[in-house]
Write a protein that holds these residues in place. Sequence first.
Motif, PDB file in Angstrom:
ATOM      1  N   SER A  66      98.415  24.628 -68.263  1.00  0.00           N
ATOM      2  CA  SER A  66      97.608  23.989 -69.231  1.00  0.00           C
ATOM      3  C   SER A  66      98.450  24.110 -70.529  1.00  0.00           C
ATOM      4  CB  SER A  66      96.318  24.858 -69.639  1.00  0.00           C
ATOM      5  OG  SER A  66      95.274  24.448 -68.669  1.00  0.00           O
ATOM      6  N   VAL A 122     100.698  15.350 -70.799  1.00  0.00           N
ATOM      7  CA  VAL A 122      99.454  14.926 -70.542  1.00  0.00           C
ATOM      8  C   VAL A 122      99.398  13.350 -69.951  1.00  0.00           C
ATOM      9  CG1 VAL A 122      96.918  14.621 -71.284  1.00  0.00           C
ATOM     10  CG2 VAL A 122      98.344  16.891 -71.897  1.00  0.00           C
ATOM     11  N   LEU A 166      98.161  11.427 -61.455  1.00  0.00           N
ATOM     12  CA  LEU A 166      96.852  11.728 -60.716  1.00  0.00           C
ATOM     13  C   LEU A 166      96.025  10.565 -60.500  1.00  0.00           C
ATOM     14  CD1 LEU A 166      95.696  14.941 -62.744  1.00  0.00           C
ATOM     15  CD2 LEU A 166      96.658  14.818 -60.454  1.00  0.00           C
ATOM     16  N   SER A 225      95.957  24.093 -60.872  1.00  0.00           N
ATOM     17  CA  SER A 225      94.941  24.448 -61.707  1.00  0.00           C
ATOM     18  C   SER A 225      94.286  23.364 -62.560  1.00  0.00           C
ATOM     19  CB  SER A 225      94.873  25.897 -61.991  1.00  0.00           C
ATOM     20  OG  SER A 225      96.354  25.866 -62.982  1.00  0.00           O
ATOM     21  N   ALA A 226      95.391  22.342 -63.176  1.00  0.00           N
ATOM     22  CA  ALA A 226      94.879  21.637 -64.481  1.00  0.00           C
ATOM     23  C   ALA A 226      95.056  20.294 -64.019  1.00  0.00           C
ATOM     24  CB  ALA A 226      95.830  22.343 -65.424  1.00  0.00           C
ATOM     25  N   ARG A 227      94.475  19.855 -62.799  1.00  0.00           N
ATOM     26  CA  ARG A 227      94.406  18.673 -62.573  1.00  0.00           C
ATOM     27  C   ARG A 227      93.589  17.604 -63.104  1.00  0.00           C
ATOM     28  NH1 ARG A 227      93.972  19.190 -56.321  1.00  0.00           N
ATOM     29  NH2 ARG A 227      92.994  17.092 -56.684  1.00  0.00           N
ATOM     30  N   LEU A 228      93.654  17.556 -64.313  1.00  0.00           N
ATOM     31  CA  LEU A 228      92.718  16.673 -65.170  1.00  0.00           C
ATOM     32  C   LEU A 228      93.271  15.436 -65.687  1.00  0.00           C
ATOM     33  CD1 LEU A 228      91.423  19.425 -67.581  1.00  0.00           C
ATOM     34  CD2 LEU A 228      90.800  18.810 -65.325  1.00  0.00           C
ATOM     35  N   ILE A 229      92.331  14.427 -65.384  1.00  0.00           N
ATOM     36  CA  ILE A 229      92.700  13.099 -66.037  1.00  0.00           C
ATOM     37  C   ILE A 229      91.990  12.978 -67.454  1.00  0.00           C
ATOM     38  CG2 ILE A 229      92.748  10.541 -65.779  1.00  0.00           C
ATOM     39  CD1 ILE A 229      92.885  10.940 -62.840  1.00  0.00           C
ATOM     40  N   THR A 230      92.885  13.180 -68.477  1.00  0.00           N
ATOM     41  CA  THR A 230      92.026  13.088 -69.829  1.00  0.00           C
ATOM     42  C   THR A 230      92.776  12.192 -70.786  1.00  0.00           C
ATOM     43  OG1 THR A 230      93.269  15.002 -70.593  1.00  0.00           O
ATOM     44  CG2 THR A 230      90.944  15.167 -69.691  1.00  0.00           C
ATOM     45  N   ASP A 231      92.107  11.561 -71.617  1.00  0.00           N
ATOM     46  CA  ASP A 231      92.594  10.688 -72.776  1.00  0.00           C
ATOM     47  C   ASP A 231      91.807  10.809 -73.768  1.00  0.00           C
ATOM     48  OD1 ASP A 231      94.789   7.906 -72.629  1.00  0.00           O
ATOM     49  OD2 ASP A 231      93.738   8.571 -74.159  1.00  0.00           O
ATOM     50  N   ASN A 253      87.756  12.335 -63.080  1.00  0.00           N
ATOM     51  CA  ASN A 253      88.240  12.980 -61.950  1.00  0.00           C
ATOM     52  C   ASN A 253      87.817  14.468 -61.718  1.00  0.00           C
ATOM     53  OD1 ASN A 253      90.000  14.343 -63.575  1.00  0.00           O
ATOM     54  ND2 ASN A 253      91.604  14.339 -61.955  1.00  0.00           N
ATOM     55  N   HIS A 254      86.926  15.131 -63.023  1.00  0.00           N
ATOM     56  CA  HIS A 254      86.680  16.465 -62.784  1.00  0.00           C
ATOM     57  C   HIS A 254      85.318  16.487 -63.223  1.00  0.00           C
ATOM     58  CE1 HIS A 254      88.277  15.005 -66.912  1.00  0.00           C
ATOM     59  NE2 HIS A 254      87.240  15.497 -67.075  1.00  0.00           N
ATOM     60  N   ALA A 270      91.452  22.746 -68.860  1.00  0.00           N
ATOM     61  CA  ALA A 270      91.482  23.062 -67.492  1.00  0.00           C
ATOM     62  C   ALA A 270      90.742  24.518 -66.936  1.00  0.00           C
ATOM     63  CB  ALA A 270      92.653  23.441 -67.045  1.00  0.00           C
ATOM     64  N   PRO A 293      88.899  19.796 -60.605  1.00  0.00           N
ATOM     65  CA  PRO A 293      88.790  18.309 -59.973  1.00  0.00           C
ATOM     66  C   PRO A 293      87.741  18.135 -59.008  1.00  0.00           C
ATOM     67  CG  PRO A 293      90.996  19.203 -59.919  1.00  0.00           C
ATOM     68  CD  PRO A 293      90.141  20.269 -60.337  1.00  0.00           C
ATOM     69  N   GLU A 297      87.592  15.067 -74.117  1.00  0.00           N
ATOM     70  CA  GLU A 297      88.301  14.327 -75.105  1.00  0.00           C
ATOM     71  C   GLU A 297      87.500  14.820 -76.331  1.00  0.00           C
ATOM     72  OE1 GLU A 297      87.551  13.325 -72.115  1.00  0.00           O
ATOM     73  OE2 GLU A 297      89.530  12.268 -71.650  1.00  0.00           O
ATOM     74  N   ARG A 317      89.610  30.460 -59.627  1.00  0.00           N
ATOM     75  CA  ARG A 317      90.490  30.270 -60.616  1.00  0.00           C
ATOM     76  C   ARG A 317      90.131  30.345 -61.836  1.00  0.00           C
ATOM     77  NH1 ARG A 317      92.973  29.304 -64.209  1.00  0.00           N
ATOM     78  NH2 ARG A 317      95.178  28.815 -64.673  1.00  0.00           N
ATOM     79  N   GLU A 320      97.035  12.466 -77.796  1.00  0.00           N
ATOM     80  CA  GLU A 320      97.906  11.707 -76.735  1.00  0.00           C
ATOM     81  C   GLU A 320      98.281  10.464 -77.426  1.00  0.00           C
ATOM     82  OE1 GLU A 320      95.480  11.519 -73.057  1.00  0.00           O
ATOM     83  OE2 GLU A 320      95.657  13.510 -74.004  1.00  0.00           O
TER      84      GLU A 320
END
Lengths: 425, 425
Positions: free
Chosen positions: A55, A133, A140, A404-410, B38-39, B57, B62, B130, B385, B411
């Motif tokens: 992260s 990010v 992803l 552990s941090a598979r996030l899609i964020t914006d 996605n999460h 995270a 996910p 966000e 986790r 971002e």
Amino acid sequence: MSERAPRVVIVGAGFGGLAAAKRLVGKRVDVTLVDRRNHHLFQPLLYQVATAALSPADIAAPIRSILSSAPNVRVLLDEVVGIESSSNQVILDRTGPLAFDWLILSTGACHSYFGQDHWASHAPGLKSIEDAVDIRRRVLLALELAETETDATRRRRLLTFVVIGGGPTGVEMAGAIAELARRSASNDFRSITPRCSRVVLVEAGSRVLPAFPPPLSLKAEQALSELGVEVLVNSPVSNVAGDHVASGRVQIPAHTVVWAAGVQASPAAQWLKAEHDRQGRIFVERDLRVPDHDRIFAIGDTANVPSMDGQALPAIAPVAKQQGRWVADQILGRCAMPFAYRSFGNLATIGRSKAVIEWGNYQQSGFIAWLIWSLAHIWFLVGFRSRLAVGISWLWNYFTYQRSARLITDEAVSSSRILGREAGA
Amino acid sequence: MSERAPRVVIVGAGFGGLAAAKRLVGKRVDVTLVDRRNHHLFQPLLYQVATAALSPADIAAPIRSILSSAPNVRVLLDEVVGIESSSNQVILDRTGPLAFDWLILSTGACHSYFGQDHWASHAPGLKSIEDAVDIRRRVLLALELAETETDATRRRRLLTFVVIGGGPTGVEMAGAIAELARRSASNDFRSITPRCSRVVLVEAGSRVLPAFPPPLSLKAEQALSELGVEVLVNSPVSNVAGDHVASGRVQIPAHTVVWAAGVQASPAAQWLKAEHDRQGRIFVERDLRVPDHDRIFAIGDTANVPSMDGQALPAIAPVAKQQGRWVADQILGRCAMPFAYRSFGNLATIGRSKAVIEWGNYQQSGFIAWLIWSLAHIWFLVGFRSRLAVGISWLWNYFTYQRSARLITDEAVSSSRILGREAGA
């Protein structure tokens, strides 16, 4: 004794600036550390944020916290817009002029696209948390879009990832993307087989990791192959577009491209109208002073230090840290020798459990090298909390292959716009 | 036996949708779970991301990973734009129509500004990662700007934080902001005294936590006072601007405002032209079916379930989860009883080591309640986790008063624009 303490202004809280500030803690100087970010970033692990293993907060610490117990250091969130060297003032964007007796410029570097700035939107580089990010989101999202793509050509393009530049960052990114796309996510999809993802590392020179001895480059290329990365050497990139990367007549259709090829120093040289090399680094004296500016030093990626062999020192953290401490000692009147860099070797990692290390005549590759690399990086992480968190994340990833941090964020874009924008590509 | 398995489409992977999907794993149904993210987000702890105690995270996993070992569940990253109930199809933004035999709508809720949508830009709500990162940036940036502000009135305004709405989210936010601004950062600044930050919780009704018994509301108000939060009850907000919040003739000059007052269901009711309450929740039958749509269920924040006392069920995770499992059982033909919610009590926390709990006639407040609250939340976090990471972060925060994720990031906006925009306010 009532004489005012000298005012030291440090611009940039990267490895160099922070090392200088720490050396000046508790000394009879008034230090102001200016950065446009509120956090110090442990850049060597940034690629792990970009590939969802860590992260952002694991590798970034608030500058204020780091220097919380240093009453003679003041931290300013602001951005330098110029320097008036005649009056010894730094001009800040938000808070105006700031007077100094000594100035340390440690402003780092950003990406350089060799004059092809329009490549930037297709091939983001990796310098900030936001960059990381962004890249994480792109990688992803490409897998997500491939999952629902029915056209075979487009799906192949969505599952192709190109990394441009075979230096340590490029090698680490390519290895980590291969692990993320081909292995970590392998059971999560129903229509695609992530193991069929294609990861290509494109390098203009004749081998990856050119700063290492040739046998280690070979080891790195082998380790990359084992991870499923195609390595293309002698392949200078001639074009980067939204749907492909070209090197001469070779075209690689790819949806996701990462830039790890070139950097450009921050505009410090322009603020001072100082002479600089092609990458924008100021040619400093052997005591790291900027020529004609006795009270201004430049260090780290901002400086080009003359050395015996005519080569610039490498743009790595240990150089910046040693220079930061050395300049602080100069200001405290402790040191009169020219700066000399003491190398503690060169490390690069290639995915899970492989690395290469060079330390004088000692060379090591494979698992032992990876262990040394891991311990060294955990050790140098700023702050106990980060060390602990990174250590745990790594153990977790190592044993489970999970990220552990598979996030899609914006933050600034609504999710429907993310989808819409990417789906159109 | 060659008959096709029924197709179940679930829209939304919040607590309700995910619980339904998990119940259907391994059963003779083809499940498609659609979410525009996605999460899956553990919303009850989102306020801790907004106040820099946890990383995104830590509380988001996910959706694909959660359902990785469920071959009869397919996860789709997409957004619903409409429903054609005559042909039993959901219309997706990116991938087009998706046919279903059974449809579960668990699309959740978003903020509602009671028709004053222009308040949104001054007072962000807390629903997504966000949102949380945005609020974190605003709170931390306010402290940074106050550090360099020379005008006393403006500095006071920068150090004033207003939370609107005294429900669980508002109480938790106010407590956590007070801890962050007044305590965690207290040694990090040189010009300001973060302990002088003012945190105000504004509630329209006569007490905070109206869903709890009055004695617990009182306990919560006391705990908030001890943390330095001013609680204003009977104070419906009449205006929110960039520099103040007004309730009737009371004006609070404030730079940072957080909205925790109202929610609005997602547009599911509009897709079906179904009857809904003022908050947009569909009036469902006692078996959670949407009237006139035998094969469509609505659950969680999307549904208004008739109950004995005429009150809608609370908009909390346990309700959504029980409904999700119950609807899955209906589809599998296992259950013919009307849905009945089994309450496991009501929890809310107020900063470090204080909480209130109601469980039937059992009421508890203070440290014991906080321990129960902590264990319950760690237990329900999705994935081992996350539990581990959150547990460690909490222990760390508890013993050091430090916040581990104090990052100002954005971002899509360059840092100079962040600074410029905020400095002008």
